[in-house]
Design an enzyme around this catalytic site. Structure first.
Site, PDB file in Angstrom:
ATOM      1  N   HIS A 118       0.833  -1.204   0.000  1.00 13.91           N
ATOM      2  CA  HIS A 118       0.000   0.000   0.000  1.00 13.91           C
ATOM      3  C   HIS A 118       0.870   1.257   0.000  1.00 13.91           C
ATOM      4  O   HIS A 118       0.615   2.195  -0.762  1.00 13.91           O
ATOM      5  CB  HIS A 118      -0.919   0.002   1.225  1.00 13.91           C
ATOM      6  CG  HIS A 118      -2.132  -0.856   1.081  1.00 13.91           C
ATOM      7  ND1 HIS A 118      -2.070  -2.227   0.941  1.00 13.91           N
ATOM      8  CD2 HIS A 118      -3.456  -0.550   1.059  1.00 13.91           C
ATOM      9  CE1 HIS A 118      -3.294  -2.726   0.845  1.00 13.91           C
ATOM     10  NE2 HIS A 118      -4.156  -1.726   0.905  1.00 13.91           N
ATOM     11  N   HIS A 177       1.196  -3.894   9.295  1.00 20.34           N
ATOM     12  CA  HIS A 177       2.594  -3.612   8.969  1.00 20.34           C
ATOM     13  C   HIS A 177       3.324  -3.057  10.183  1.00 20.34           C
ATOM     14  O   HIS A 177       2.727  -2.369  11.025  1.00 20.34           O
ATOM     15  CB  HIS A 177       2.701  -2.587   7.835  1.00 20.34           C
ATOM     16  CG  HIS A 177       2.434  -3.148   6.477  1.00 20.34           C
ATOM     17  ND1 HIS A 177       3.214  -4.125   5.898  1.00 20.34           N
ATOM     18  CD2 HIS A 177       1.455  -2.870   5.579  1.00 20.34           C
ATOM     19  CE1 HIS A 177       2.729  -4.416   4.708  1.00 20.34           C
ATOM     20  NE2 HIS A 177       1.658  -3.690   4.489  1.00 20.34           N
TER      21      HIS A 177
END
Length: 358
Positions: A118, A177
């Site tokens: 992303h 993440h």
């Protein structure tokens, strides 16, 4: 290994801090995570930019596809864990009292975590958009225009970094993440985008070149996967971890697996090549109507509306190979729609209207 455990444990502390102290911003952070979704490149950013500037739109697809391909290879090389499963398996916590990290419907990504796809996709595409916008102002020569260019430069790059930081924080907030993974993703995306600033050949690429590029990307990725599998290294090791530690099995989506992203990107690149080298593109986007603002506005509106309809097309997931084939076809149809089908339809509509008026 000790240094990596320390990096991960410090990352977990940051995630806990964000989830505790930024709870009021949860909806905004979830929204920013969606903003950074690479799929938005094909359904939102590309339709807008291609009709405004075909050079920028074409570059955007190439940057997104090649960037995501590098992201996949890096993920397979780095073997990065994701926080939501790492805390459950890490052996560094006493008495097996692992920290509690909250999960969300978009947390359970199934691929490896480093670098962040992303963050990488968001930074490379926004880098292309910002540099494209600034390319118009850099031509201004008089003194007042130079000052305006500097102000525009400061404003656009500020917007760029605000968006990237927001996307990074959102990905850390949802525990998908670690901080170092999103930072790596941002700078890797910028490097890919900057490389394409000096690659003008993509603007004149033939359909054969698109097909050759697709074949190279697919064969290299598949060969890399099979070669390591022969060495008893499973590059899909992250999928069972995601299924094991995801709080809700319904949040696991085959669309987030490594090969799903690869197939989706190869489809988009093929669809772009097919569209740009089609007679419909030449007749519409290279014809006399292409310079008209009304033509471009109609193409943007029709493209965005049509692509939203693609979201209602649900691909069956019960057969993995069928899913990949249909995903490729759907991804190829999106840029083909933007580049050829919609502009040609608008071109025919405007030509018919002009004939009636005459």
């Amino acid at each position: 290994s000790i240094k990596m455990d320390l990096l991960h444990s410090n990352g977990v502390l940051i995630i806990q801090h964000l989830q505790r102290d930024y709870r009021a911003y949860q909806d905004f952070l979830n929204f920013m995570s969606h903003v950074g979704d690479p799929r938005n490149i094909f359904s939102i950013y590309f339709p807008l930019w291609f009709q405004l500037n075909q050079v920028v739109g074409t570059k955007m697809i190439w940057v997104a596809v090649i960037g995501d391909w590098f992201n996949l290879i890096f993920k397979w090389i780095l073997f990065g864990h994701r926080p939501y499963w790492w805390v459950q398996e890490a052996m560094i916590y006493p008495n097996q009292s692992s920290p509690c990290l909250e999960q969300f419907p978009i947390t359970c990504e199934t691929g490896p975590g480093s670098p962040s796809g992303h963050a990488m996709g968001s930074s490379c595409v926004w880098y292309v958009m910002v540099t494209a916008a600034l390319s118009y102002t850099v031509r201004w020569k008089d003194k007042s225009a130079v000052t305006l260019h500097r102000l525009t430069w400061s404003f656009l790059w500020s917007i760029f970094w605000i968006i990237q930081i927001s996307v990074c924080i959102s990905r850390v907030f949802i525990a998908t993440h670690f901080p170092h993974q999103v930072v790596l993703g941002v700078f890797a995306g910028i490097l890919v985008a900057e490389a394409f600033e000096h690659t003008p050949a993509i603007q004149t690429a033939s359909l054969r070149m698109y097909i050759k590029t697709n074949l190279f990307l697919f064969i290299f990725a598949l060969g890399f996967y099979l070669s390591l599998k022969l060495l008893d290294i499973d590059l899909l090791w992250s999928v069972p971890k995601a299924k094991k530690w995801c709080a809700n099995p319904d949040w696991i989506n085959i669309d987030t697996t490594p090969f799903a992203g690869l197939v989706r990107n190869l489809g988009a690149l093929f669809g772009l090549g097919l569209g740009i080298n089609s007679e419909m593109f030449i007749a519409s986007c290279k014809g006399k109507n292409s310079c008209k603002i009304s033509f471009r506005i109609l193409c943007i509106a029709a493209s965005l509306a049509t692509l939203q309809l693609y979201n209602f097309v649900k691909i069956p997931t019960h057969t993995e190979y069928l899913f990949y084939i249909l995903s490729f076809c759907k991804s190829a149809a999106m840029p083909l729609t933007v580049v050829a089908l919609v502009p040609y339809s608008v071109h025919l509509l405007m030509r018919t209207t002009e004939k009636k008026l005459n």
